[in-house]
Design a protein around this motif. Structure first.
Motif, PDB file in Angstrom:
ATOM      1  N   CYS A 261       5.286  13.301   1.515  1.00  0.00           N
ATOM      2  CA  CYS A 261       5.001  13.866   0.191  1.00  0.00           C
ATOM      3  C   CYS A 261       4.593  12.784  -0.800  1.00  0.00           C
ATOM      4  N   MET A 262       5.223  11.617  -0.707  1.00  0.00           N
ATOM      5  CA  MET A 262       4.838  10.499  -1.577  1.00  0.00           C
ATOM      6  C   MET A 262       3.396  10.075  -1.301  1.00  0.00           C
ATOM      7  N   THR A 263       3.007  10.082  -0.020  1.00  0.00           N
ATOM      8  CA  THR A 263       1.630   9.739   0.341  1.00  0.00           C
ATOM      9  C   THR A 263       0.654  10.753  -0.244  1.00  0.00           C
ATOM     10  N   LEU A 264       0.987  12.044  -0.106  1.00  0.00           N
ATOM     11  CA  LEU A 264       0.128  13.101  -0.652  1.00  0.00           C
ATOM     12  C   LEU A 264       0.061  13.045  -2.173  1.00  0.00           C
ATOM     13  N   SER A 265       1.199  12.720  -2.797  1.00  0.00           N
ATOM     14  CA  SER A 265       1.199  12.594  -4.262  1.00  0.00           C
ATOM     15  C   SER A 265       0.323  11.427  -4.699  1.00  0.00           C
ATOM     16  N   GLY A 266       0.308  10.364  -3.892  1.00  0.00           N
ATOM     17  CA  GLY A 266      -0.556   9.223  -4.181  1.00  0.00           C
ATOM     18  C   GLY A 266      -2.027   9.606  -4.124  1.00  0.00           C
ATOM     19  N   ILE A 267      -2.386  10.431  -3.132  1.00  0.00           N
ATOM     20  CA  ILE A 267      -3.769  10.926  -3.031  1.00  0.00           C
ATOM     21  C   ILE A 267      -4.108  11.747  -4.277  1.00  0.00           C
TER      22      ILE A 267
ATOM     23  N   ALA B  82       4.321   4.196   0.297  1.00  0.00           N
ATOM     24  CA  ALA B  82       3.795   5.489   0.744  1.00  0.00           C
ATOM     25  C   ALA B  82       2.836   6.063  -0.298  1.00  0.00           C
ATOM     26  N   ALA B  83       3.225   6.010  -1.572  1.00  0.00           N
ATOM     27  CA  ALA B  83       2.345   6.473  -2.647  1.00  0.00           C
ATOM     28  C   ALA B  83       1.083   5.609  -2.701  1.00  0.00           C
ATOM     29  N   GLY B  84       1.250   4.319  -2.440  1.00  0.00           N
ATOM     30  CA  GLY B  84       0.116   3.404  -2.438  1.00  0.00           C
ATOM     31  C   GLY B  84      -0.869   3.708  -1.323  1.00  0.00           C
ATOM     32  N   ILE B  85      -0.352   4.067  -0.135  1.00  0.00           N
ATOM     33  CA  ILE B  85      -1.220   4.420   0.997  1.00  0.00           C
ATOM     34  C   ILE B  85      -2.079   5.630   0.626  1.00  0.00           C
ATOM     35  N   GLY B  86      -1.439   6.643   0.032  1.00  0.00           N
ATOM     36  CA  GLY B  86      -2.181   7.828  -0.393  1.00  0.00           C
ATOM     37  C   GLY B  86      -3.243   7.486  -1.424  1.00  0.00           C
ATOM     38  N   SER B  87      -2.895   6.617  -2.355  1.00  0.00           N
ATOM     39  CA  SER B  87      -3.848   6.218  -3.397  1.00  0.00           C
ATOM     40  C   SER B  87      -5.046   5.486  -2.812  1.00  0.00           C
ATOM     41  N   VAL B  88      -4.803   4.642  -1.823  1.00  0.00           N
ATOM     42  CA  VAL B  88      -5.901   3.906  -1.183  1.00  0.00           C
ATOM     43  C   VAL B  88      -6.823   4.865  -0.433  1.00  0.00           C
ATOM     44  N   LEU B  89      -6.242   5.814   0.291  1.00  0.00           N
ATOM     45  CA  LEU B  89      -7.057   6.790   1.015  1.00  0.00           C
ATOM     46  C   LEU B  89      -7.947   7.565   0.049  1.00  0.00           C
TER      47      LEU B  89
ATOM     48  N   ALA C 118      -8.795  19.752  -7.492  1.00  0.00           N
ATOM     49  CA  ALA C 118      -8.219  19.700  -6.146  1.00  0.00           C
ATOM     50  C   ALA C 118      -7.099  18.670  -6.070  1.00  0.00           C
ATOM     51  N   ALA C 119      -7.332  17.503  -6.669  1.00  0.00           N
ATOM     52  CA  ALA C 119      -6.329  16.428  -6.648  1.00  0.00           C
ATOM     53  C   ALA C 119      -5.075  16.840  -7.417  1.00  0.00           C
ATOM     54  N   SER C 120      -5.257  17.536  -8.525  1.00  0.00           N
ATOM     55  CA  SER C 120      -4.122  17.959  -9.340  1.00  0.00           C
ATOM     56  C   SER C 120      -3.258  18.984  -8.604  1.00  0.00           C
ATOM     57  N   LEU C 121      -3.901  19.905  -7.885  1.00  0.00           N
ATOM     58  CA  LEU C 121      -3.161  20.891  -7.090  1.00  0.00           C
ATOM     59  C   LEU C 121      -2.349  20.207  -6.000  1.00  0.00           C
ATOM     60  N   LEU C 122      -2.971  19.237  -5.334  1.00  0.00           N
ATOM     61  CA  LEU C 122      -2.272  18.494  -4.285  1.00  0.00           C
ATOM     62  C   LEU C 122      -1.073  17.744  -4.860  1.00  0.00           C
ATOM     63  N   LEU C 123      -1.254  17.133  -6.019  1.00  0.00           N
ATOM     64  CA  LEU C 123      -0.175  16.407  -6.673  1.00  0.00           C
ATOM     65  C   LEU C 123       0.999  17.332  -6.987  1.00  0.00           C
TER      66      LEU C 123
END
Length: 415
Positions: free
Chosen positions: A312-318, A261-268, A288-293
């Motif tokens: 949440c894991m996906t969003l944290s990955g983003i 899930a974290a990986g999917i967010g990171s790829v996006l 923006a990325a830090s706020l989302l994390l």
């Protein structure tokens, strides 16, 4: 999105790494699950991550100095060969059913020493294998996309293999995955890097690199932001086996869902970065990325529903990907040529070097506060760091504005 692949050398690098990094993530997932399954200790789980990454904290500046002086192509081949030997030793250990935690931790430390040089060399080498320097940000983003796609495929594949065949197959798979990397490196045609005439002087190089980073104030602020995030926030990943096994009553496959899930967010996030037309506004993207994390980690900590936790894991990955890669791209594109390897080494020090310290701290603190409370505090720290970054950025902007608008007075003297 794929314009950097027009460079033949980068294409070879990209295809070779696409196999290897999947194997690396398979091994990482298998080691984490195996250590926690054997010992049942959150502390030892954090220690395994700590040992595999802590050498970057001490060796990254040395790596930056050495790699800046010698042929990066040859150095990469040597380092990948050593990594293959380490993977082979671990595979043999598990294949023979020698589940000795001390051996596993020792091999994790050896992997960390190799990675301290390998990661710095890999990042610095980008400038050599991309023909058009305007494609450098795209190459950095594509490399990040590759690594984070592997973060999806590797743990997912590891979850299946661990459940169906056993951990030894994961380790053997990682050992074999180094073969295409070495083949692709041998096929590259790179103009040999000219060696520096002056001898290596560790202290002088360290001070020169540190002075350069301090003078580049925006770079310094970004590196401090990354240091805080790596030390207190990103290390929440260390506790994911606990979330999977204890909080959500899952198994190895459940753990692989969290990693994937974290990986999917990171790829996006990486795909978005790869499609950027320029490397401008990296600081805004980082904020923006830090706020989302920060917000996603807080929600993860209080979630009792596995679906919400995975979102949440996906969003944290983003957020993680956006934060770390925007800083990486900024450093790659704004560093002076003769200081690039040392600037990148400080990036690796702030990123790879601080995460293991954070993992050890988080593993220890979670014993007293509990896993959920610890992760929630990490999210709050992330949000606070953004506020501090913005305060000092605004303060510096006001100082510059005052200097520009301040009237200049002239004094004259008569003899």
């Amino acid at each position: 999105m794929f314009k950097a692949l027009k460079s033949k050398n980068f294409k070879l690098f990209f295809y070779g790494q696409s196999v290897s990094v999947i194997g690396t993530w398979m091994q990482k997932t298998a080691v984490s699950w195996m250590v926690y399954s054997i010992t049942g200790s959150v502390f030892l789980l954090g220690l395994a991550t700590f040992l595999s990454m802590i050498p970057s904290l001490f060796l990254a500046p040395l790596a930056g100095s050495i790699i800046g002086r010698y042929d990066r192509h040859r150095a990469m081949m040597v380092l990948q060969s050593l990594a293959m030997l380490q993977a082979g030793a671990l595979a043999l250990l598990i294949y023979l059913k020698i589940y000795n935690i001390n051996f596993i931790l020792a091999l994790s430390l050896i992997q960390g020493i190799i990675n301290a040089f390998d990661m710095t060399c890999r990042q610095t080498m980008m400038i050599d294998i991309v023909d058009n320097k305007e494609d450098l940000p795209n190459a950095v983003a594509l490399n990040s996309t590759l690594n984070n796609f592997a973060r999806i495929a590797g743990p997912a594949l590891a979850g299946i293999i661990l459940h169906q065949y056993g951990e030894d197959i994961c380790f053997i798979g990682n050992f074999v995955s180094y073969v295409p990397v070495l083949i692709s490196l041998m096929m590259m045609k790179i103009t040999p890097h000219i060696k520096a005439e002056n001898k290596l002087n560790m202290m002088d190089d360290l001070m020169e690199g540190l002075d350069y980073v301090k003078k580049e104030t925006e770079m310094a602020r970004m590196l401090l932001m990354l240091t805080c995030s790596s030390l207190f926030v990103i290390s929440f990943n260390t506790l994911m086996p606990v979330f999977a096994k204890d909080i959500f009553n899952g198994n190895a496959q459940t753990f692989s869902w969290f990693e994937s899930a974290a990986g999917i967010g990171s790829v996006l996030s990486a795909i978005y970065l790869a499609n950027l037309k320029s490397a401008e506004n990296m600081s805004k993207l980082m904020i923006a990325a830090s706020l989302l994390l920060g917000f996603s980690v807080i929600i993860l900590a209080v979630s009792s529903n596995i679906t919400i936790a995975l979102i949440c894991m996906t969003l944290s990955g983003i957020g993680m990907m956006g934060q770390t890669s925007s800083i990486n791209i900024y450093i790659q594109t704004h560093s002076a040529v003769n200081m690039r390897s040392r600037s990148i080494s400080y990036y690796m020090m702030a990123y790879q070097g601080m995460i293991p310290v954070g993992s050890l701290i988080i593993g220890y603190v979670s014993h007293f506060l509990g896993v959920r409370a610890t992760v929630a505090i990490q999210g709050v720290i992330c949000l606070i760091s953004v506020v501090v970054y913005l305060y000092y950025k605004k303060h510096k902007a006001i100082e510059i504005e005052e200097l520009e608008t301040c009237p200049v007075t002239y004094t004259s003297s008569k003899n």
